[in-house]
Design a protein around this motif. Structure first.
Motif, PDB file in Angstrom:
ATOM      1  N   VAL A 179      40.807   8.299 -26.249  1.00  6.97           N
ATOM      2  CA  VAL A 179      39.913   7.544 -27.284  1.00  6.97           C
ATOM      3  C   VAL A 179      40.501   7.720 -28.772  1.00  6.97           C
ATOM      4  O   VAL A 179      40.174   8.990 -28.996  1.00  6.97           O
ATOM      5  CB  VAL A 179      38.439   7.697 -27.178  1.00  6.97           C
ATOM      6  N   PRO A 180      41.170   6.750 -29.336  1.00  5.42           N
ATOM      7  CA  PRO A 180      41.374   7.106 -30.932  1.00  5.42           C
ATOM      8  C   PRO A 180      40.442   7.919 -31.616  1.00  5.42           C
ATOM      9  O   PRO A 180      39.145   7.470 -31.300  1.00  5.42           O
ATOM     10  CB  PRO A 180      41.775   5.977 -31.258  1.00  5.42           C
ATOM     11  N   MET A 181      40.472   8.710 -32.635  1.00  7.89           N
ATOM     12  CA  MET A 181      39.676   9.358 -33.508  1.00  7.89           C
ATOM     13  C   MET A 181      38.961  10.380 -32.984  1.00  7.89           C
ATOM     14  O   MET A 181      37.973  11.019 -33.703  1.00  7.89           O
ATOM     15  CB  MET A 181      38.665   8.180 -34.262  1.00  7.89           C
ATOM     16  N   CYS A 182      39.286  10.822 -31.577  1.00  2.84           N
ATOM     17  CA  CYS A 182      38.134  11.674 -31.035  1.00  2.84           C
ATOM     18  C   CYS A 182      39.222  12.849 -30.598  1.00  2.84           C
ATOM     19  O   CYS A 182      38.871  13.672 -29.622  1.00  2.84           O
ATOM     20  CB  CYS A 182      37.750  11.151 -29.628  1.00  2.84           C
ATOM     21  N   GLY A 183      40.072  13.469 -31.463  1.00  6.90           N
ATOM     22  CA  GLY A 183      41.189  14.417 -31.213  1.00  6.90           C
ATOM     23  C   GLY A 183      40.183  15.619 -30.679  1.00  6.90           C
ATOM     24  O   GLY A 183      40.511  16.180 -29.591  1.00  6.90           O
ATOM     25  N   ALA A 184      39.525  16.248 -31.680  1.00 10.39           N
ATOM     26  CA  ALA A 184      38.707  17.673 -31.295  1.00 10.39           C
ATOM     27  C   ALA A 184      37.695  17.339 -30.444  1.00 10.39           C
ATOM     28  O   ALA A 184      37.266  18.201 -29.348  1.00 10.39           O
ATOM     29  CB  ALA A 184      38.217  18.182 -32.690  1.00 10.39           C
ATOM     30  N   TYR A 185      37.007  16.190 -30.445  1.00 13.76           N
ATOM     31  CA  TYR A 185      35.887  15.875 -29.558  1.00 13.76           C
ATOM     32  C   TYR A 185      36.364  15.981 -28.149  1.00 13.76           C
ATOM     33  O   TYR A 185      35.707  16.307 -27.025  1.00 13.76           O
ATOM     34  CB  TYR A 185      35.059  14.615 -30.020  1.00 13.76           C
ATOM     35  N   ALA A 186      37.524  15.010 -27.999  1.00 13.58           N
ATOM     36  CA  ALA A 186      37.955  14.903 -26.651  1.00 13.58           C
ATOM     37  C   ALA A 186      38.540  16.219 -25.950  1.00 13.58           C
ATOM     38  O   ALA A 186      38.566  16.552 -24.959  1.00 13.58           O
ATOM     39  CB  ALA A 186      39.248  13.752 -26.729  1.00 13.58           C
ATOM     40  N   ALA A 187      39.246  16.846 -26.920  1.00 12.19           N
ATOM     41  CA  ALA A 187      39.594  18.235 -26.291  1.00 12.19           C
ATOM     42  C   ALA A 187      38.652  19.082 -25.787  1.00 12.19           C
ATOM     43  O   ALA A 187      38.526  19.584 -24.630  1.00 12.19           O
ATOM     44  CB  ALA A 187      40.346  19.033 -27.452  1.00 12.19           C
ATOM     45  N   ALA A 188      37.499  18.897 -26.537  1.00 12.50           N
ATOM     46  CA  ALA A 188      36.287  19.757 -25.953  1.00 12.50           C
ATOM     47  C   ALA A 188      35.479  19.288 -24.631  1.00 12.50           C
ATOM     48  O   ALA A 188      35.195  19.980 -23.800  1.00 12.50           O
ATOM     49  CB  ALA A 188      35.205  19.911 -27.026  1.00 12.50           C
ATOM     50  N   LYS A 189      35.461  18.027 -24.838  1.00 10.88           N
ATOM     51  CA  LYS A 189      34.740  17.094 -23.545  1.00 10.88           C
ATOM     52  C   LYS A 189      35.695  17.262 -22.384  1.00 10.88           C
ATOM     53  O   LYS A 189      35.253  17.333 -21.254  1.00 10.88           O
ATOM     54  CB  LYS A 189      34.520  15.725 -24.046  1.00 10.88           C
ATOM     55  N   GLY A 190      37.041  17.192 -22.622  1.00 10.59           N
ATOM     56  CA  GLY A 190      38.117  17.417 -21.537  1.00 10.59           C
ATOM     57  C   GLY A 190      37.901  18.727 -21.011  1.00 10.59           C
ATOM     58  O   GLY A 190      38.051  18.979 -19.668  1.00 10.59           O
ATOM     59  N   GLY A 191      37.902  19.756 -21.807  1.00  8.62           N
ATOM     60  CA  GLY A 191      37.262  21.179 -21.372  1.00  8.62           C
ATOM     61  C   GLY A 191      36.260  21.371 -20.645  1.00  8.62           C
ATOM     62  O   GLY A 191      36.154  22.005 -19.608  1.00  8.62           O
ATOM     63  N   VAL A 192      35.333  20.669 -20.959  1.00  9.96           N
ATOM     64  CA  VAL A 192      34.001  20.678 -20.249  1.00  9.96           C
ATOM     65  C   VAL A 192      34.204  20.191 -18.625  1.00  9.96           C
ATOM     66  O   VAL A 192      33.729  20.847 -17.803  1.00  9.96           O
ATOM     67  CB  VAL A 192      32.871  19.630 -20.905  1.00  9.96           C
ATOM     68  N   ARG A 193      34.943  19.158 -18.587  1.00  5.91           N
ATOM     69  CA  ARG A 193      35.217  18.480 -17.412  1.00  5.91           C
ATOM     70  C   ARG A 193      35.671  19.460 -16.486  1.00  5.91           C
ATOM     71  O   ARG A 193      35.466  19.541 -15.114  1.00  5.91           O
ATOM     72  CB  ARG A 193      36.215  17.322 -17.783  1.00  5.91           C
ATOM     73  N   VAL A 242      30.619  23.819 -30.625  1.00  9.76           N
ATOM     74  CA  VAL A 242      29.184  23.331 -30.145  1.00  9.76           C
ATOM     75  C   VAL A 242      29.422  22.632 -28.861  1.00  9.76           C
ATOM     76  O   VAL A 242      28.550  22.801 -27.937  1.00  9.76           O
ATOM     77  CB  VAL A 242      29.000  22.394 -31.114  1.00  9.76           C
ATOM     78  N   ASN A 243      30.585  22.009 -28.458  1.00 10.68           N
ATOM     79  CA  ASN A 243      30.826  21.034 -27.400  1.00 10.68           C
ATOM     80  C   ASN A 243      31.204  21.792 -26.162  1.00 10.68           C
ATOM     81  O   ASN A 243      31.166  21.355 -25.151  1.00 10.68           O
ATOM     82  CB  ASN A 243      31.631  19.787 -27.682  1.00 10.68           C
ATOM     83  N   LEU A 244      31.950  22.714 -26.479  1.00 14.00           N
ATOM     84  CA  LEU A 244      32.615  23.646 -25.525  1.00 14.00           C
ATOM     85  C   LEU A 244      32.168  25.021 -25.254  1.00 14.00           C
ATOM     86  O   LEU A 244      31.756  25.447 -24.170  1.00 14.00           O
ATOM     87  CB  LEU A 244      34.165  23.624 -25.408  1.00 14.00           C
ATOM     88  N   ASP A 245      32.061  25.796 -26.146  1.00 11.86           N
ATOM     89  CA  ASP A 245      31.992  27.215 -26.188  1.00 11.86           C
ATOM     90  C   ASP A 245      30.568  27.435 -25.766  1.00 11.86           C
ATOM     91  O   ASP A 245      30.057  28.171 -24.845  1.00 11.86           O
ATOM     92  CB  ASP A 245      32.029  27.844 -27.408  1.00 11.86           C
ATOM     93  N   SER A 246      29.465  26.418 -26.067  1.00  4.81           N
ATOM     94  CA  SER A 246      28.126  26.497 -25.679  1.00  4.81           C
ATOM     95  C   SER A 246      28.047  26.457 -24.447  1.00  4.81           C
ATOM     96  O   SER A 246      27.040  26.828 -23.714  1.00  4.81           O
ATOM     97  CB  SER A 246      27.411  25.574 -26.634  1.00  4.81           C
ATOM     98  N   VAL A 247      28.805  25.447 -23.545  1.00  6.69           N
ATOM     99  CA  VAL A 247      28.693  25.218 -22.416  1.00  6.69           C
ATOM    100  C   VAL A 247      29.027  26.517 -21.760  1.00  6.69           C
ATOM    101  O   VAL A 247      28.413  26.733 -20.468  1.00  6.69           O
ATOM    102  CB  VAL A 247      29.646  24.009 -21.976  1.00  6.69           C
TER     103      VAL A 247
END
Length: 254
Positions: A152-166, A115-120
């Protein structure tokens, strides 16, 4: 106001009336844009589009699963049929599943990255192709997070995707600069959306402590993000590409 006068724009994941996408769609329409509002549920997207039209703006709702390439093709096809071009894409759709590493499942990881990276990737690739074909340039704004900028703690997958977006946004910016297609990422901190209602209800003292830790002592509003998206979509940002814009009340400055 006319900062986006005549521009054809698409904002994904914009069906939540209190969300960042809806706020962005409203601001774009207020500044003269025609806005395509998409969401997984057509009725949600239509609710936001109808509110924009009630305010005197121009908007159309489309159903879209941003994780599905065929859905992207259908949305882009509708935009081409309706207007022949796309000037601005805001990849806003996203989800957050916050768990410590030990509890994070493969399904959690895959879903958030889809949802957070592939869609981008899907949306940007198609927008760039259309913008190049039309030959008038354009702006792509990809929503990341401060979790895609610092740990950010608790954000492993979320952070990986959002860092990829960056970093993906920077690559796109370099590949498309000669075509006058700009691509930037926006990194919200804590923003007052429906998601925060649950945290406030379930842990009021802990929630208050987190908010007090923000240097500005308050959460941001969806309008704060919408205004940043508006700037990057407008010609005022015509010489800005490949950059990240943090909107977090000073959190990452500490």
């Amino acid at each position: 106001m006319s900062r986006l006068e005549g521009k054809i724009t698409l904002v994904t994941g914009a069906g939540n009336a209190r969300g960042l996408g809806a706020a962005t769609a409203h601001r774009f329409a207020q500044e003269g844009a025609f806005v395509y509002v998409t969401d997984l549920k057509l009725e949600d997207a239509e609710g936001v589009a109808a509110a924009i039209r009630d305010e005197g703006g121009q908007a159309e709702a489309l159903a879209q699963d941003v994780t599905d390439e065929a859905s992207w093709d259908a949305v882009i096809g509708a935009i081409v049929q309706g207007h022949g071009r796309l000037d601005v894409l805001v990849n806003n759709a996203g989800i957050a599943i916050l768990k410590p590493l030990a509890d994070l499942t493969a399904a959690d990881w895959e879903r958030q990255n889809k949802v957070n990276l592939d869609s981008v990737f899907y949306g940007t690739q198609r927008a760039v192709a259309l913008m190049r074909k039309v030959g008038q340039g354009g702006s792509i704004v990809n929503l990341s997070s401060i979790a895609g900028y610092v740990g950010v703690p608790m954000c492993g997958a979320y952070a990986a995707a959002k860092g990829g977006v960056r970093l993906f946004s920077k690559v796109v910016a370099m590949e498309c600069a000669a075509d006058n297609i700009r691509c930037n990422s926006v990194h919200p901190g804590m923003i007052e959306t429906a998601m925060q209602d649950v945290a406030r209800r379930d842990n009021p003292e802990g929630f208050k402590e987190i908010v007090n830790a923000i240097p500005m002592k308050r959460m941001g509003s969806p309008l704060d993000i919408a205004n940043m998206n508006l700037f990057l979509a407008s010609d005022e940002a015509g010489y800005i590409t490949g950059c990240e814009f943090i909107v977090d009340g000073g959190v990452t400055a500490m």
